[in-house]
Design a protein around this motif. Structure first.
Motif, PDB file in Angstrom:
ATOM      1  N   LEU A 202       0.345  -1.717  -0.245  1.00 50.44           N
ATOM      2  CA  LEU A 202       0.133   0.088   0.244  1.00 50.44           C
ATOM      3  C   LEU A 202       1.156   1.247  -0.001  1.00 50.44           C
ATOM      4  CD1 LEU A 202      -2.911  -0.649   2.265  1.00 50.44           C
ATOM      5  CD2 LEU A 202      -2.757  -0.895   0.140  1.00 50.44           C
TER       6      LEU A 202
ATOM      7  N   PRO B 138      12.478   4.562  25.626  1.00 46.99           N
ATOM      8  CA  PRO B 138      11.635   3.520  25.223  1.00 46.99           C
ATOM      9  C   PRO B 138      11.643   1.946  24.995  1.00 46.99           C
ATOM     10  CG  PRO B 138      14.303   3.671  23.883  1.00 46.99           C
ATOM     11  CD  PRO B 138      13.423   4.859  25.568  1.00 46.99           C
TER      12      PRO B 138
ATOM     13  N   SER C 188       7.491   3.936  27.071  1.00 49.18           N
ATOM     14  CA  SER C 188       7.075   4.099  26.212  1.00 49.18           C
ATOM     15  C   SER C 188       6.608   4.108  24.853  1.00 49.18           C
ATOM     16  CB  SER C 188       7.314   5.651  26.073  1.00 49.18           C
ATOM     17  OG  SER C 188       6.951   7.186  25.844  1.00 49.18           O
ATOM     18  N   LYS C 189       5.392   3.836  23.997  1.00 51.97           N
ATOM     19  CA  LYS C 189       5.883   3.407  23.242  1.00 51.97           C
ATOM     20  C   LYS C 189       4.890   4.036  22.215  1.00 51.97           C
ATOM     21  CE  LYS C 189       7.511  -0.698  24.386  1.00 51.97           C
ATOM     22  NZ  LYS C 189       8.915  -1.130  23.990  1.00 51.97           N
ATOM     23  N   ARG C 190       4.449   3.969  20.731  1.00 57.96           N
ATOM     24  CA  ARG C 190       3.554   4.849  20.066  1.00 57.96           C
ATOM     25  C   ARG C 190       2.764   4.597  20.747  1.00 57.96           C
ATOM     26  NH1 ARG C 190       5.766   4.054  14.108  1.00 57.96           N
ATOM     27  NH2 ARG C 190       7.504   2.539  14.874  1.00 57.96           N
TER      28      ARG C 190
ATOM     29  N   SER D 149      11.455   6.411  21.293  1.00 51.63           N
ATOM     30  CA  SER D 149      10.595   5.458  22.075  1.00 51.63           C
ATOM     31  C   SER D 149       9.297   5.955  20.965  1.00 51.63           C
ATOM     32  CB  SER D 149       9.801   6.453  23.469  1.00 51.63           C
ATOM     33  OG  SER D 149       9.882   7.610  22.930  1.00 51.63           O
ATOM     34  N   ARG D 150       8.844   7.332  19.713  1.00 56.92           N
ATOM     35  CA  ARG D 150       8.429   7.626  18.959  1.00 56.92           C
ATOM     36  C   ARG D 150       6.996   7.922  19.375  1.00 56.92           C
ATOM     37  NH1 ARG D 150      10.791   7.952  15.177  1.00 56.92           N
ATOM     38  NH2 ARG D 150       9.578   7.051  13.682  1.00 56.92           N
TER      39      ARG D 150
ATOM     40  N   GLN E 199      17.184  -1.756  25.214  1.00 58.37           N
ATOM     41  CA  GLN E 199      17.856  -2.486  24.300  1.00 58.37           C
ATOM     42  C   GLN E 199      19.818  -2.293  24.501  1.00 58.37           C
ATOM     43  OE1 GLN E 199      15.222  -3.565  22.346  1.00 58.37           O
ATOM     44  NE2 GLN E 199      14.686  -2.261  20.865  1.00 58.37           N
TER      45      GLN E 199
ATOM     46  N   GLU F 225       4.645  -8.192  23.399  1.00 53.61           N
ATOM     47  CA  GLU F 225       6.557  -6.888  23.081  1.00 53.61           C
ATOM     48  C   GLU F 225       6.944  -7.063  22.107  1.00 53.61           C
ATOM     49  OE1 GLU F 225       6.798  -4.304  26.969  1.00 53.61           O
ATOM     50  OE2 GLU F 225       7.510  -3.882  25.073  1.00 53.61           O
ATOM     51  N   THR F 226       6.448  -6.298  20.865  1.00 55.78           N
ATOM     52  CA  THR F 226       7.423  -5.847  19.587  1.00 55.78           C
ATOM     53  C   THR F 226       8.011  -4.757  19.687  1.00 55.78           C
ATOM     54  OG1 THR F 226       5.927  -4.664  18.575  1.00 55.78           O
ATOM     55  CG2 THR F 226       5.763  -7.255  18.398  1.00 55.78           C
ATOM     56  N   PRO F 227       9.911  -5.257  19.072  1.00 56.28           N
ATOM     57  CA  PRO F 227      10.497  -4.425  19.339  1.00 56.28           C
ATOM     58  C   PRO F 227      10.866  -2.913  18.227  1.00 56.28           C
ATOM     59  CG  PRO F 227      11.322  -6.304  18.165  1.00 56.28           C
ATOM     60  CD  PRO F 227      10.199  -6.348  18.625  1.00 56.28           C
ATOM     61  N   ASP F 228       9.325  -3.106  17.479  1.00 58.74           N
ATOM     62  CA  ASP F 228       8.927  -1.627  16.718  1.00 58.74           C
ATOM     63  C   ASP F 228       8.719  -0.821  17.834  1.00 58.74           C
ATOM     64  OD1 ASP F 228       5.954  -3.237  14.801  1.00 58.74           O
ATOM     65  OD2 ASP F 228       6.760  -2.751  16.961  1.00 58.74           O
ATOM     66  N   GLN F 229       8.373  -0.671  18.620  1.00 61.32           N
ATOM     67  CA  GLN F 229       7.636   0.195  19.605  1.00 61.32           C
ATOM     68  C   GLN F 229       5.969   0.890  19.643  1.00 61.32           C
ATOM     69  OE1 GLN F 229      10.288   0.710  21.839  1.00 61.32           O
ATOM     70  NE2 GLN F 229       9.817   2.805  21.958  1.00 61.32           N
TER      71      GLN F 229
ATOM     72  N   LYS G  17       4.296  -0.719  16.716  1.00 59.31           N
ATOM     73  CA  LYS G  17       3.651   0.249  15.117  1.00 59.31           C
ATOM     74  C   LYS G  17       2.294  -0.318  14.661  1.00 59.31           C
ATOM     75  CE  LYS G  17       6.541   1.061  11.656  1.00 59.31           C
ATOM     76  NZ  LYS G  17       7.267   0.693  10.312  1.00 59.31           N
TER      77      LYS G  17
ATOM     78  N   ARG H 199       0.058  -1.868  17.206  1.00 62.00           N
ATOM     79  CA  ARG H 199      -1.540  -1.698  18.666  1.00 62.00           C
ATOM     80  C   ARG H 199      -2.083  -1.662  18.214  1.00 62.00           C
ATOM     81  NH1 ARG H 199       1.766   2.112  22.917  1.00 62.00           N
ATOM     82  NH2 ARG H 199      -0.467   1.673  23.985  1.00 62.00           N
TER      83      ARG H 199
ATOM     84  N   GLY I  74       0.968  -5.590   5.796  1.00 63.90           N
ATOM     85  CA  GLY I  74       0.818  -5.391   4.909  1.00 63.90           C
ATOM     86  C   GLY I  74       0.759  -4.817   3.951  1.00 63.90           C
TER      87      GLY I  74
END
Lengths: 437, 182
Positions: free
Chosen positions: A46, A176, A179-181, A202-203, A297, B102-106, B108, B110, B121
């Motif tokens: 996409l 991070p 705290s996440k997105r 942390s985004r 990390q 938990e995923t290591p991509d902060q 994404k 969720r 995707g």
């Protein structure tokens, strides 16, 4: 719906197919066409919506001029004119061959050159060797690491502590991990660069409040409350955090913790300054700290702290626990030099009176940051000629969110005698007068 | 020690088996309990080895269990199979969001449903095609076995639409009326 199972005869079923209503058969035809379409469609990603046409993209690519790999830099860039230190950066530091009193290294308790620390590190070196060659989860955990974590937890009066091998990476990994997105972090504008990088990684949504301004923070929290009431479902899945520094490195001020909060979840600190070791630690409740064992990390993916440095840190903690009077001595010295440096024409002291690392900023900026930096550098060079080693606070100017004004950072250590503090104050005074006129 | 000797002896066999082993070890293997570099394992679940077969067997099992209930007629059983299958598919693929780990991509993924997470995707991959076609096949069978009755038609078609529409690429990330957004 018959209670007795209907006789299932294939002929009857096929007859029903012939007598089927048209709309149903048309729908089935569309569905079979849909299956065929699905089977033949290609996988694609996409696209992110881009408002540029292909032609515009080509134009932009044509116009682009590559910058040189090494940009031209002025000859007096600080990175090209560095001072060379021979020997340890202890109380008496030898810079460019000249012996000076060290007012620049963060050696607050003077433990850098301490013989007890050196002995402990040597004993550890003989026992374990130099490095660990592995992260904590992959044969890199030694008993000294567990000891140090234990001792730190006891010293900070928390349940558990976790060690990182690089001070900068400590808070940049801790933030991070939690705290996440989609989460919200309220942070002070004067937070140091490591915290800024942790927030970037942390985004999360970052809300900055004015430095040490609790009213501004309250305003932000109230605004967030109004947002939450508008969308309670979103609020339920959003986590919120507040990040403050105890003693800010960029301003030398202390955050008003009692006004801020009753209970702290996580304390993070650097072992590279007072403890004269390397690395950093986080401490708090076990429930909170344990999470970083898999999500931090810097903890999981970096080699663990060399055991000799962990042993040195343990010895430093021993010294601090045996001799808690040195903190009061340090505070006294800070107050003394803070008072002595007041009233210098052209320079103002920025920071608390009990802060061992404070800044001297120009009272009136010349308007251009480069010129300010040059003036301060002149002061620093002349002080160094007279035997006082100082440094300017350096920043990655393009990367900082709120770049602090240029300043000279003065560090007070326990090892400086009163005469040396007086000498430093008078030297800085005289030099400032000559340079700033 | 026995293994060492065995290795030498079966060296020839292993050599010839290596290319096949290489192909089999590509995508299709379930990484259960092993270290892997997959950022979000949810994306690869429907590509795992044997999961399509397991899915078909599960639907078959549902159908057989429904058939064994004595007071349901054949059309009712087929409609129920269709409806229950579509309901379960809607709940698991299009309602439940995020990951149980938990995923290591902060975070994404969720706010993404499992369908939106599949293959990160990427649209029209083989798993997506399989999961789009299976409710249609079930619908065609159910239509046949209910003898194209109008009432069954309404129920089955509504159920099919509810499970086909969210799979369109135009509906990726769409939350109608803010339902299930957070």
């Amino acid at each position: 719906m018959a209670t007795v199972a209907e006789q299932w005869v294939l002929v009857e079923m096929v007859q029903a197919l012939y007598e089927a209503p048209a709309y149903h058969l048309i729908l089935e035809g569309i569905l079979i066409l849909w299956i065929i379409r699905l089977l033949f469609s290609k996988t694609y990603k996409l696209q992110e919506r881009s408002d540029l046409t292909v032609k515009e993209k080509e134009e932009l690519i044509e116009e682009w001029q590559p910058e040189p790999l090494v940009p031209p830099v002025s000859k007096d860039h600080p990175a090209l004119n560095y001072n060379i230190v021979s020997g340890p950066p202890s109380h008496n530091i030898v810079v460019n061959g000249k012996e000076c009193i060290n007012f620049a290294s963060f050696n607050f308790l003077g433990l850098l050159d301490n013989p007890r620390l050196k002995a402990a590190a040597l004993a550890s070196l003989k026992k374990y060797g130099v490095g660990t060659c592995g992260p904590r989860g992959f044969y890199g955990t030694f008993d000294v690491h567990l000891d140090l974590e234990d001792r730190l937890a006891k010293f900070m009066k928390t349940e558990e502590a976790i060690i990182y091998s690089y001070g900068f990476a400590t808070i940049a990994s801790a933030i991070p991990a939690y705290s996440k997105r989609g989460d919200i972090v309220f942070v002070d504008k004067a937070a140091c660069f490591a915290i800024q990088k942790g927030l970037q990684a942390s985004r999360s949504d970052i809300k900055l409040f004015n430095h040490n301004d609790m009213d501004d923070l309250e305003r932000l929290l109230k605004e967030q409350e109004i947002e939450d009431q508008k969308n309670p479902r979103k609020a339920r899945v959003t986590r919120r955090f507040i990040v403050v520094e105890g003693l800010y490195m960029n301003t030398g001020t202390i955050c008003p913790l009692p006004e801020l909060i009753d209970d702290i979840d996580l304390i993070s600190a650097n072992m590279e300054n007072s403890l004269a070791s390397i690395g950093g630690f986080c401490c708090g409740r076990s429930f909170v700290i344990d999470h970083q064992r898999l999500s931090g990390q810097g903890y999981c993916f970096s080699a663990s702290l060399p055991p000799l440095l962990a042993a040195a840190a343990i010895e430093a903690l021993n010294i601090m626990e045996e001799n808690p009077g040195i903190f009061a001595v340090l505070k006294e010295k800070c107050k003394r030099i803070h008072k002595a440096l007041q009233g210098i024409s052209g320079l103002k002291v920025v920071g608390e009176s009990i802060s061992p690392a404070f800044h001297l900023q120009l009272e009136e900026s010349t308007g251009c940051r480069e010129r300010d930096v040059k003036l301060l550098q002149e002061i620093v060079t002349q002080c160094m000629d007279r035997g006082i080693a100082l440094t300017q606070a350096r920043y990655l100017e393009k990367e900082e969110k709120y770049l602090p004004p240029p300043s000279i950072r003065v560090v007070v250590t326990v090892e400086q005698t009163e005469e040396e503090l007086e000498k430093a104050a008078t030297t800085i005074s005289k030099v400032a007068q000559t340079v700033l006129l | 020690m026995g293994r060492g000797c065995g290795f030498l002896e079966t060296g020839g066999v292993e050599g010839s088996a290596a290319p096949q082993a290489g192909r089999a070890s590509e995508a299709g293997r379930m990484n259960v309990g092993v270290a892997h570099s997959e950022v979000n394992p949810n994306t690869r679940v429907m590509n795992s080895r044997g999961i399509w077969l397991a899915y078909i067997i599960l639907v078959g099992l549902l159908h057989v269990v429904l058939l064994s209930i004595p007071f349901f007629s054949i059309p009712v059983v087929w409609t129920l199979t269709n409806v229950i299958h579509n309901l379960a598919m809607y709940v698991f693929l299009h309602t439940v969001k995020g990951t149980p780990f938990e995923t290591p991509d902060q975070g994404k993924a969720r706010l993404l449903t499992h369908w939106e997470q599949m293959d990160y995707g990427l649209q029209f991959t083989s798993s997506r095609k399989f999961l789009s076609i299976s409710p249609i096949v079930l619908y065609l069978l159910a239509s046949f076995y209910t003898k194209y009755d109008a009432a069954h038609f309404l129920i089955n078609t509504a159920s099919l639409l509810s499970v086909l529409l969210p799979k369109l690429p135009q509906f990726h990330g769409v939350r109608l009326f803010g339902i299930n957004k957070y």
